[in-house]
Design a protein around this motif. Structure first.
Motif, PDB file in Angstrom:
ATOM      1  N   ARG A 295       0.818  -1.206   0.000  1.00 54.64           N
ATOM      2  CA  ARG A 295       0.000   0.000   0.000  1.00 54.64           C
ATOM      3  C   ARG A 295       0.853   1.259   0.000  1.00 54.64           C
ATOM      4  NH1 ARG A 295      -4.428  -0.349   4.613  1.00 54.64           N
ATOM      5  NH2 ARG A 295      -5.015   1.573   3.503  1.00 54.64           N
ATOM      6  N   ALA A 296       2.182   1.080  -0.230  1.00 55.79           N
ATOM      7  CA  ALA A 296       3.068   2.226  -0.224  1.00 55.79           C
ATOM      8  C   ALA A 296       2.890   3.033  -1.496  1.00 55.79           C
ATOM      9  CB  ALA A 296       4.523   1.785  -0.084  1.00 55.79           C
ATOM     10  N   ALA A 297       3.036   4.301  -1.387  1.00 58.64           N
ATOM     11  CA  ALA A 297       2.924   5.194  -2.547  1.00 58.64           C
ATOM     12  C   ALA A 297       4.270   5.306  -3.222  1.00 58.64           C
ATOM     13  CB  ALA A 297       2.435   6.571  -2.101  1.00 58.64           C
ATOM     14  N   VAL A 298       4.275   5.109  -4.561  1.00 58.70           N
ATOM     15  CA  VAL A 298       5.508   5.168  -5.346  1.00 58.70           C
ATOM     16  C   VAL A 298       5.797   6.619  -5.666  1.00 58.70           C
ATOM     17  CG1 VAL A 298       6.664   4.461  -7.472  1.00 58.70           C
ATOM     18  CG2 VAL A 298       5.113   2.884  -6.312  1.00 58.70           C
ATOM     19  N   ARG A 299       6.977   7.027  -5.320  1.00 57.15           N
ATOM     20  CA  ARG A 299       7.381   8.405  -5.588  1.00 57.15           C
ATOM     21  C   ARG A 299       7.996   8.522  -6.978  1.00 57.15           C
ATOM     22  NH1 ARG A 299      11.528  11.946  -1.762  1.00 57.15           N
ATOM     23  NH2 ARG A 299      11.331  13.933  -2.923  1.00 57.15           N
ATOM     24  N   SER A 300       8.930   7.607  -7.345  1.00 58.77           N
ATOM     25  CA  SER A 300       9.558   7.591  -8.680  1.00 58.77           C
ATOM     26  C   SER A 300      10.060   6.180  -8.961  1.00 58.77           C
ATOM     27  CB  SER A 300      10.703   8.620  -8.768  1.00 58.77           C
ATOM     28  OG  SER A 300      11.725   8.279  -7.848  1.00 58.77           O
ATOM     29  N   GLN A 301      10.159   5.834 -10.269  1.00 58.03           N
ATOM     30  CA  GLN A 301      10.650   4.510 -10.699  1.00 58.03           C
ATOM     31  C   GLN A 301      11.489   4.671 -11.950  1.00 58.03           C
ATOM     32  OE1 GLN A 301       7.575   1.647 -11.388  1.00 58.03           O
ATOM     33  NE2 GLN A 301       8.959  -0.084 -11.475  1.00 58.03           N
ATOM     34  N   GLN A 302      12.639   4.013 -11.975  1.00 59.70           N
ATOM     35  CA  GLN A 302      13.579   4.101 -13.088  1.00 59.70           C
ATOM     36  C   GLN A 302      14.094   2.703 -13.401  1.00 59.70           C
ATOM     37  OE1 GLN A 302      16.915   6.601 -12.288  1.00 59.70           O
ATOM     38  NE2 GLN A 302      17.829   6.389 -14.325  1.00 59.70           N
ATOM     39  N   SER A 303      14.062   2.319 -14.713  1.00 52.76           N
ATOM     40  CA  SER A 303      14.509   0.976 -15.140  1.00 52.76           C
ATOM     41  C   SER A 303      15.424   1.110 -16.355  1.00 52.76           C
ATOM     42  CB  SER A 303      13.310   0.093 -15.484  1.00 52.76           C
ATOM     43  OG  SER A 303      12.582   0.649 -16.566  1.00 52.76           O
ATOM     44  N   ASN A 390      11.446   4.439  -6.007  1.00 52.17           N
ATOM     45  CA  ASN A 390      11.463   5.297  -4.799  1.00 52.17           C
ATOM     46  C   ASN A 390      10.037   5.408  -4.270  1.00 52.17           C
ATOM     47  OD1 ASN A 390      14.236   5.826  -5.073  1.00 52.17           O
ATOM     48  ND2 ASN A 390      13.845   7.509  -6.500  1.00 52.17           N
ATOM     49  N   TYR A 391       9.863   5.075  -2.976  1.00 59.20           N
ATOM     50  CA  TYR A 391       8.562   5.147  -2.318  1.00 59.20           C
ATOM     51  C   TYR A 391       8.514   6.388  -1.413  1.00 59.20           C
ATOM     52  CZ  TYR A 391       8.050   0.301  -3.840  1.00 59.20           C
ATOM     53  OH  TYR A 391       7.963  -0.833  -4.584  1.00 59.20           O
ATOM     54  N   GLU A 392       7.295   6.935  -1.152  1.00 61.01           N
ATOM     55  CA  GLU A 392       7.091   8.038  -0.225  1.00 61.01           C
ATOM     56  C   GLU A 392       7.195   7.530   1.217  1.00 61.01           C
ATOM     57  OE1 GLU A 392       6.856  11.109  -0.670  1.00 61.01           O
ATOM     58  OE2 GLU A 392       6.470  11.340  -2.820  1.00 61.01           O
ATOM     59  N   LEU A 393       7.947   8.271   2.053  1.00 62.86           N
ATOM     60  CA  LEU A 393       8.127   7.897   3.456  1.00 62.86           C
ATOM     61  C   LEU A 393       7.150   8.673   4.339  1.00 62.86           C
ATOM     62  CD1 LEU A 393      12.026   7.845   3.668  1.00 62.86           C
ATOM     63  CD2 LEU A 393      10.481   5.926   3.314  1.00 62.86           C
ATOM     64  N   ASP A 394       6.708   8.070   5.468  1.00 60.41           N
ATOM     65  CA  ASP A 394       5.881   8.757   6.453  1.00 60.41           C
ATOM     66  C   ASP A 394       6.740   9.759   7.211  1.00 60.41           C
ATOM     67  OD1 ASP A 394       3.806   7.250   5.654  1.00 60.41           O
ATOM     68  OD2 ASP A 394       3.958   5.780   7.275  1.00 60.41           O
ATOM     69  N   ARG A 395       6.289  11.028   7.238  1.00 57.29           N
ATOM     70  CA  ARG A 395       7.058  12.119   7.846  1.00 57.29           C
ATOM     71  C   ARG A 395       6.111  12.994   8.681  1.00 57.29           C
ATOM     72  NH1 ARG A 395       9.797  17.132   4.507  1.00 57.29           N
ATOM     73  NH2 ARG A 395      10.825  18.165   6.270  1.00 57.29           N
ATOM     74  N   SER A 396       6.522  13.305   9.901  1.00 57.00           N
ATOM     75  CA  SER A 396       5.727  14.176  10.776  1.00 57.00           C
ATOM     76  C   SER A 396       6.646  15.238  11.367  1.00 57.00           C
ATOM     77  CB  SER A 396       5.047  13.378  11.892  1.00 57.00           C
ATOM     78  OG  SER A 396       6.013  12.775  12.716  1.00 57.00           O
TER      79      SER A 396
END
Length: 590
Positions: A295-303, A390-396
């Motif tokens: 359920r993680a949100a993908v920030r960027s992907q490169q292949s 690259n996935y989005e990280l939880d940040r507070s």
């Protein structure tokens, strides 16, 4: 008795007994009016001259109430008259005494508030330099601040010194102003830290860019009063007062909830509060891992992908020949020149040797190429694929600013008195049961807001209170009560004095008054003396009469004697009688 003289025989009236001056006044009725008017005019002139008095001039102007009272007291001691100008802004005294009074008052240090204020700027001269204007402005500002400080009750006098630097165009060279205050306190008075802080803040608010910490306050004994204002101590007066208010608030809440249960005078509470006066700013930035990668949100992907097919693998003939670099060919390897063809020079022997060597190299190269081609044909191709995601990280991010004055810990002590109980008709005291103590403890916890995480502590003690009242005196009969005995002695003393007074009145004073105030005894009647040996009765032949009758007899005898005297006088001097009668008639007409 002869008749009175007729007016024809009357003589001029005799001289009056009044003085000649009064006789002239009576003869001229307008003279008293003239004299009274002149006296009234003279009195009005004298009053005008007395009211005008000497010429008054100004002694001092714009004096404070304190200095004005001291100056007036000194003038009264010197017997110098004074009065106030309209509005009370100036004190006036006679012009000839102004210099002497000023010298004597200056010797006494009056007026004390001799500082000048902004009235110094009223009389600016034309052509004054900018430096002189700045100095005058600074003097005026210092004088106004000193006057404001002297209005405080505990301050007798004050002096203010301002250090105001010149403004600069460069920020690095700018300097902050500072101030110094010298206070002369009233005799026997002191000043608290709150007043010192108020003085420092007042001066800092009156001077631009002046910080309250840059104000130094000193008293007349050289004691530094602004130490607390500079932060040398841990708590100032306002913080200590705030702590006391917090503690008293908790005490009132605890006693208010327990008094209806145990009584108004049967509970005492004390609270010690630990207050945090520090100001804290805290910023947190936290990163948490993804709990569910699906359920993680993908920030960027490169292949990236690469394939290699038909590449010649490394190969060759093992040995020293294959490790040496090839010789630069002079002719194509596949078609070596034949002997005898044009373009080839050299000796026939050398050509043959070179040809043989070239043929040998060509054969080796062909063998190597054939081996590489076989290996390339038989080996599989290579492929490469790279994928970067690259996935989005939880940040507070949290920014917390904690204000001062928070309660860090409370320590509460509660003492409850024993409970009154009636046993056998007598009132006794008994201790509270554990259940009742638990109830009191729970109520106190709720009233104080008990927090275990904060580390609060509560101690409830049940103990008998000390009875400071005086023990009741045993009952005594009224005839032995000291109060009634003293009252009886006082009443007995008054009765004894009254009896002595009555005895003195009836036994001494009353007989004396009767003796001295009794009417005199009636005189015995006497017979009138005969003028010539006539038929009048003698004294011994007079009958006895009452006092009233004797009084009437005496009055009749006196009137008869007066008439006889008047008849005799009229016969001897008829002019005098005529003048007297004329005087009576004139008096009746007037």
């Amino acid at each position: 008795m002869t008749a009175a003289a007729t007016p024809a025989n009357a003589a001029p009236p005799a001289a009056s007994s009044l003085p000649p001056f009064l006789e002239r006044i009576r003869g001229q009725p307008k003279l008293p009016m003239i004299v009274g008017g002149a006296a009234l005019v003279a009195a009005a002139a004298a009053f005008t001259l007395w009211n005008h008095g000497p010429e008054y001039k100004v002694l001092y102007t714009n004096v404070s109430d304190r200095d004005g009272g001291a100056i007036i007291a000194s003038l009264q001691q010197m017997n110098v008259p004074y009065k106030f100008a309209e509005g009370g802004g100036a004190i006036l005294i006679p012009a000839d005494k102004v210099p002497e009074a000023r010298l004597k008052l200056a010797a006494q240090g009056l007026p004390k508030a001799g500082g000048v204020g902004f009235e110094l700027m009223d009389n600016q001269k034309f052509g004054t330099s900018q430096f002189a204007e700045q100095v005058n402005y600074q003097r005026a500002l210092e004088g106004e601040l000193a006057r404001s400080i002297e209005s405080i009750a505990s301050v007798e006098s004050a002096r203010v010194h301002l250090a105001i630097p010149k403004p600069s165009l460069f920020v690095r060279e700018q300097k902050k102003p500072s101030a110094s205050v010298v206070l002369t306190l009233q005799r026997g008075r002191s000043i608290d830290e709150g007043t010192v802080s108020a003085i420092a803040h007042m001066i800092s608010s009156s001077v631009p860019e002046l910080d309250a910490k840059s104000v130094t306050v000193v008293d007349q004994r050289g004691n530094l009063l602004s130490a607390a204002n500079s932060g040398a101590r841990g708590l100032d007066v306002s913080q200590l007062k705030y702590t006391q208010e917090i503690e008293q608030g908790y005490i009132r809440r605890i006693e208010a909830i327990l008094q209806p249960i145990v009584g108004a005078n049967n509970v005492r509470a004390q609270v010690a509060a630990d207050i945090d006066f520090s100001i804290v700013e805290h910023t947190d930035e936290k990163y948490s891992p993804n709990a569910d990668p699906s359920r993680a949100a993908v920030r960027s992907q490169q292949s990236s992908e690469s394939n290699q097919r038909g590449a010649v693998p490394p190969g060759g003939v093992p040995g020293a020949l294959s490790n040496q670099p090839p010789v630069n060919p002079t002719a194509p390897i596949t078609n070596p020149p034949q002997p005898g063809q044009p373009g080839v020079q050299g000796a026939p022997g050398a050509q043959n040797a070179q040809g043989a060597r070239g043929a040998q190299n060509a054969a080796a190269a062909n063998a190597a190429n054939s081996a590489v081609s076989t290996a390339a044909a038989s080996a599989p191709g290579s492929s490469r694929k790279d994928v970067t995601t690259n996935y989005e990280l939880d940040r507070s991010i949290r920014h917390v600013q904690q204000s001062a004055g928070g309660v860090r810990r409370l320590s509460v002590a509660v003492v409850v008195n024993y409970k009154d109980a009636v046993e056998g008709g007598k009132t006794t005291q008994r201790a509270l049961t554990p259940v009742e103590i638990d109830q009191i403890r729970n109520l106190a916890k709720e009233a104080m807001g008990f927090s275990q995480e904060r580390g609060d502590s509560l101690n409830v003690v049940n103990s008998a209170f000390a009875d400071d009242r005086e023990p009741a005196a045993p009952e005594v009969p009224a005839w032995r009560d000291p109060q009634y005995i003293d009252l009886a002695k006082t009443i007995g003393g008054y009765l004894l004095v009254a009896l002595l007074a009555l005895f003195a009145w009836f036994a001494v004073l009353r007989p004396l008054l009767r003796k001295h105030l009794a009417p005199p005894p009636a005189p015995e009647p006497v017979a009138a003396m005969p003028e010539s040996g006539g038929d009048e009765p003698k004294l011994d032949d007079a009958p006895q009469v009452s006092p009233e009758e004797a009084l009437r007899v005496r009055e009749a005898a006196r009137q008869k004697a007066d008439m006889d005297y008047a008849h005799q006088l009229a016969e001897q001097d008829p002019k005098l009688v005529a003048t007297l009668i004329q005087h009576w008639m004139n008096s009746n007409d007037q």
